[in-house]
Each structure stands twice: as C-alpha cells, then as structure tokens.
Write a protein that holds these residues in place. Structure first.
Motif, PDB file in Angstrom:
ATOM      1  N   SER A  86       0.849  -1.184   0.000  1.00 36.95           N
ATOM      2  CA  SER A  86       0.000   0.000   0.000  1.00 36.95           C
ATOM      3  C   SER A  86       0.884   1.234   0.000  1.00 36.95           C
ATOM      4  CB  SER A  86      -0.936   0.005   1.215  1.00 36.95           C
ATOM      5  OG  SER A  86      -0.183   0.026   2.418  1.00 36.95           O
ATOM      6  N   GLY A  87       0.265   2.385  -0.270  1.00 39.80           N
ATOM      7  CA  GLY A  87       0.982   3.647  -0.182  1.00 39.80           C
ATOM      8  C   GLY A  87       1.373   4.261  -1.504  1.00 39.80           C
ATOM      9  N   GLY A  88       1.110   3.572  -2.601  1.00 37.20           N
ATOM     10  CA  GLY A  88       1.443   4.144  -3.890  1.00 37.20           C
ATOM     11  C   GLY A  88       0.524   5.301  -4.241  1.00 37.20           C
ATOM     12  N   GLY A  89       0.858   5.985  -5.330  1.00 38.81           N
ATOM     13  CA  GLY A  89       0.032   7.095  -5.761  1.00 38.81           C
ATOM     14  C   GLY A  89       0.749   7.964  -6.755  1.00 38.81           C
ATOM     15  N   LEU A  90       0.171   9.147  -6.970  1.00 43.97           N
ATOM     16  CA  LEU A  90       0.726  10.124  -7.903  1.00 43.97           C
ATOM     17  C   LEU A  90       1.422  11.218  -7.105  1.00 43.97           C
ATOM     18  CD1 LEU A  90       0.960  11.394 -10.753  1.00 43.97           C
ATOM     19  CD2 LEU A  90      -1.295  12.429 -10.345  1.00 43.97           C
ATOM     20  N   VAL A  91       2.644  11.532  -7.480  1.00 44.88           N
ATOM     21  CA  VAL A  91       3.407  12.567  -6.776  1.00 44.88           C
ATOM     22  C   VAL A  91       4.217  13.346  -7.803  1.00 44.88           C
ATOM     23  CG1 VAL A  91       5.361  11.017  -6.332  1.00 44.88           C
ATOM     24  CG2 VAL A  91       4.951  12.966  -4.807  1.00 44.88           C
ATOM     25  N   GLN A  92       4.487  14.601  -7.498  1.00 45.52           N
ATOM     26  CA  GLN A  92       5.312  15.406  -8.387  1.00 45.52           C
ATOM     27  C   GLN A  92       6.788  15.084  -8.182  1.00 45.52           C
ATOM     28  OE1 GLN A  92       4.235  19.529  -7.687  1.00 45.52           O
ATOM     29  NE2 GLN A  92       2.783  19.479  -9.395  1.00 45.52           N
ATOM     30  N   ALA A  93       7.570  15.337  -9.204  1.00 45.30           N
ATOM     31  CA  ALA A  93       9.014  15.141  -9.095  1.00 45.30           C
ATOM     32  C   ALA A  93       9.564  15.938  -7.917  1.00 45.30           C
ATOM     33  CB  ALA A  93       9.699  15.563 -10.390  1.00 45.30           C
ATOM     34  N   GLY A  94      10.453  15.308  -7.178  1.00 51.41           N
ATOM     35  CA  GLY A  94      10.994  15.917  -5.971  1.00 51.41           C
ATOM     36  C   GLY A  94      10.234  15.573  -4.713  1.00 51.41           C
ATOM     37  N   GLY A  95       9.062  14.990  -4.872  1.00 53.13           N
ATOM     38  CA  GLY A  95       8.237  14.645  -3.728  1.00 53.13           C
ATOM     39  C   GLY A  95       8.623  13.324  -3.097  1.00 53.13           C
ATOM     40  N   SER A  96       7.813  12.916  -2.116  1.00 55.84           N
ATOM     41  CA  SER A  96       8.098  11.696  -1.355  1.00 55.84           C
ATOM     42  C   SER A  96       6.856  10.829  -1.244  1.00 55.84           C
ATOM     43  CB  SER A  96       8.570  12.064   0.068  1.00 55.84           C
ATOM     44  OG  SER A  96       9.755  12.818   0.035  1.00 55.84           O
TER      45      SER A  96
END
Length: 119
Positions: A7-17
């Motif tokens: 679990s814990g996946g998703g969409l994030v911007q570059a540089g994010g965590s």
C-alpha cells in the motif's frame, strides 16, 4: 504460505516523497528477508531494496542509494520503503517479496502498488 499486501502508492510530483508499506501475514517465520522490486512498462523487473527480519541488515539498488530507505516493524510484520526526491523515472509498479529461509529464493510476492511521478 505467506501473504504480502502493498500500500501507499500514488501520484506525486518530481521531488516529492512517498512511503510504501508491505504487510506480511501467514507463515512469516519461514522467511528471513523482505525485498522491494519495481517494474516499469516495457522494462525488466528491478531490485530496489531489501531488509532482513532479524538483524535489520539492508541493501539497495544502485540508483536508489541516498534517496530510498527501507525499514521494518517486526511487531507489525510490516516493511516500509521511504522514497524521497522522486524522479519521473521512478514511475513503476512497486512489488514486495519475501525470501524463503529454506529455498533462499523470493518465493512469495505481493500484487504491487503503482507509483507515478509527474515532471
């Protein structure tokens, strides 16, 4: 048998965590290590990181060193993958696997969780 649920996946911007979790159940005592792998479309599966249940020894794929941290909570039978400074090339399905004590192989695999990093 050992069951693994990510679990814990998703969409994030570059540089994010993002922090991924891998919850193990069943005969976890038959395993000694949990590994994270990833697979992007059209690419081979790539080793990300692994940690042993007992000593907590860790090792990482080269491109993840310094950005990703693997950890474990033995009381919860859960392994975490903290991913920082994410890049678009980290986009993939992240899958955890358990290495069997007898066979020495990663015999048990989860279904995976999608991580997408936008530029």
């Amino acid at each position: 048998q050992v069951q693994l649920v990510e679990s814990g996946g998703g969409l994030v911007q570059a540089g994010g965590s993002l922090r991924l979790s891998c919850a193990a159940s069943g005969r976890t005592s038959s395993t000694y290590e949990i590994g994270w792998f990833r697979q992007a479309p059209g690419k081979e599966r790539e080793f990300v990181a692994a940690i042993t249940w007992n000593s907590g020894s860790t090792y990482y794929g080269e491109s993840m060193k310094g950005r990703f941290t693997i950890s474990r909570d033995n009381a919860k039978n859960t392994v975490y993958l903290q991913m920082n400074s994410l890049k678009p090339e980290d986009t993939a399905v992240y899958i955890c696997a358990a290495r069997d004590t007898n066979s020495g192989r990663y015999d048990y695999w989860g279904q995976g969780t999608q991580v997408t990093v936008s530029s």
